[in-house]
Each structure stands twice: as structure tokens, then as C-alpha cells.
Motif scaffolding. Structure first.
Motif, short mmCIF file in Angstrom:
data_model
loop_
_atom_site.label_atom_id
_atom_site.label_comp_id
_atom_site.label_asym_id
_atom_site.label_seq_id
_atom_site.Cartn_x
_atom_site.Cartn_y
_atom_site.Cartn_z
N TYR A 151 40.74 25.76 37.65
CA TYR A 151 41.33 27.07 37.54
C TYR A 151 40.44 27.81 36.75
O TYR A 151 40.67 29.18 36.50
CB TYR A 151 42.71 26.72 36.60
CG TYR A 151 43.63 25.88 37.24
CD1 TYR A 151 44.24 26.58 38.63
CD2 TYR A 151 43.94 24.93 37.03
CE1 TYR A 151 45.28 25.88 39.14
CE2 TYR A 151 44.93 23.97 37.51
CZ TYR A 151 45.61 24.38 38.58
OH TYR A 151 46.42 24.12 39.41
N GLY A 152 39.46 27.62 36.01
CA GLY A 152 38.50 28.38 35.17
C GLY A 152 37.70 29.26 36.07
O GLY A 152 37.78 29.37 37.45
N GLU A 153 36.90 30.08 35.37
CA GLU A 153 35.85 31.03 36.02
C GLU A 153 34.88 30.37 37.02
O GLU A 153 34.74 28.94 36.88
CB GLU A 153 34.87 31.51 34.60
CG GLU A 153 35.40 32.48 33.89
CD GLU A 153 35.93 31.43 32.71
OE1 GLU A 153 36.05 32.08 31.56
OE2 GLU A 153 35.89 30.30 32.74
N ARG A 154 34.66 30.95 37.87
CA ARG A 154 33.69 30.98 39.21
C ARG A 154 32.46 31.24 38.76
O ARG A 154 32.28 32.48 38.75
CB ARG A 154 34.36 31.10 40.41
CG ARG A 154 35.61 30.66 40.98
CD ARG A 154 36.01 29.60 40.85
NE ARG A 154 37.30 29.10 41.02
CZ ARG A 154 38.29 29.24 41.84
NH1 ARG A 154 38.31 30.20 42.79
NH2 ARG A 154 39.66 28.52 41.84
N ILE A 155 31.25 30.66 38.49
CA ILE A 155 30.07 30.99 38.10
C ILE A 155 29.01 30.91 39.29
O ILE A 155 28.70 30.01 39.73
CB ILE A 155 29.43 30.12 36.90
CG1 ILE A 155 30.67 30.63 35.69
CG2 ILE A 155 28.29 30.76 36.52
CD1 ILE A 155 30.93 29.33 35.05
N LEU A 156 28.46 32.17 39.77
CA LEU A 156 27.35 32.25 40.79
C LEU A 156 26.16 32.29 39.92
O LEU A 156 25.88 33.25 39.49
CB LEU A 156 27.57 33.02 41.77
CG LEU A 156 26.69 33.50 42.73
CD1 LEU A 156 26.30 32.52 43.77
CD2 LEU A 156 26.85 34.80 43.44
N ILE A 157 25.14 31.31 40.39
CA ILE A 157 23.74 31.45 39.99
C ILE A 157 22.61 31.42 41.02
O ILE A 157 23.05 30.49 41.95
CB ILE A 157 23.36 30.30 38.87
CG1 ILE A 157 24.40 30.38 37.80
CG2 ILE A 157 22.08 30.48 38.36
CD1 ILE A 157 24.09 29.21 36.78
N ASN A 158 21.83 32.33 41.42
CA ASN A 158 21.07 32.27 42.32
C ASN A 158 20.01 32.79 41.83
O ASN A 158 19.67 33.74 40.89
CB ASN A 158 21.68 33.30 43.42
CG ASN A 158 21.20 32.79 44.89
OD1 ASN A 158 20.32 32.04 45.10
ND2 ASN A 158 21.82 33.38 45.66
#
Length: 124
Positions: free
Chosen positions: A86-93
Motif C-alpha cells: 500500500y505504500g509509496e511506489r518508487i521508480l529508480i532509473n
């Protein structure tokens, strides 16, 4: 309307499902999913060469009704990930050596109109 400027490369769209594409928890509250205004048109505007990945906190028990809904509404997608926290979705690229920013994040208000457009910049 928020507008993204994208490169002519193919893209990967990672989209939350409830509250972004369909009414949040509509499948529980109303007994059926319903598309949010502008969602179908937005998804249809994504080039077929792009990948669409849905993320959802729904459990696997809702896979069938979710996929059935998408098919009944002619929503194209490549993957659905169920059981996301349910928490944040973190995108690292990583960015391209040319300087092209490869990670983009857009936050929208839950259950609001999909008010996002994009254009291609061949100079990127």
C-alpha cells in the motif's frame, strides 16, 4: 492539463490501477469496476510499441475479475502485478549519457479525471 514531453523511443508506462484508471475500490463498494473519466482515452493514446504495466494492491483472488474487466473494456496492457504494498511506489532509473531523463513520476488525485497528455520531441 499536465503534458509530458517524451523522446521518440518506446516507453514503459507503470500505472497504479485503483484510483488512477478505475474508481478506487469500486469492485468492492459497487461490486464492479468503473473506468475513471478520460482513462480509456488516455490508455488508447499510448502507442502500441509502448509497454503498459499495471500495479495493484488487489490480491490474486481478484485477478480474474480484473482481467475480465480490462478485456471487456478493450484496455490493452502487457502485465499486471497484484499484491503490491500500500505504500509509496518508487521508480529508480539511470539517465542516458545524452542527458535524457529516463525516470518520470506523475502523481494524480485519487478518482479524478485522467488529465494527462504527452507529446513526442524528436530532438530528445
Amino acid at each position: 492539463m499536465e503534458k509530458l514531453t517524451l523522446s521518440p523511443l518506446s516507453h514503459t508506462w507503470i500505472l497504479d490501477f485503483d484510483g488512477t484508471i478505475v474508481k478506487h475500490n469500486g469492485y468492492k463498494i459497487d461490486g464492479i469496476d468503473s473506468l475513471l473519466p478520460g482513462a480509456a482515452e488516455f490508455l488508447a493514446s499510448i502507442p502500441t510499441s509502448d509497454m503498459i504495466v499495471f500495479l495493484t494492491s488487489r490480491t490474486e483472488e481478484y485477478r480474474y475479475i480484473t482481467e475480465e474487466f480490462l478485456q471487456a473494456n478493450s484496455i490493452r496492457y502487457d502485465h499486471i502485478i497484484f499484491g503490491a504494498p500500500y505504500g509509496e511506489r518508487i521508480l529508480i532509473n539511470d539517465d542516458k549519457p545524452s542527458g535524457l531523463k529516463m525516470g518520470i513520476a506523475v502523481n494524480k488525485t485519487r478518482d479524478e479525471v485522467m488529465n494527462l497528455a504527452f507529446e513526442e520531441d524528436r530532438g530528445l
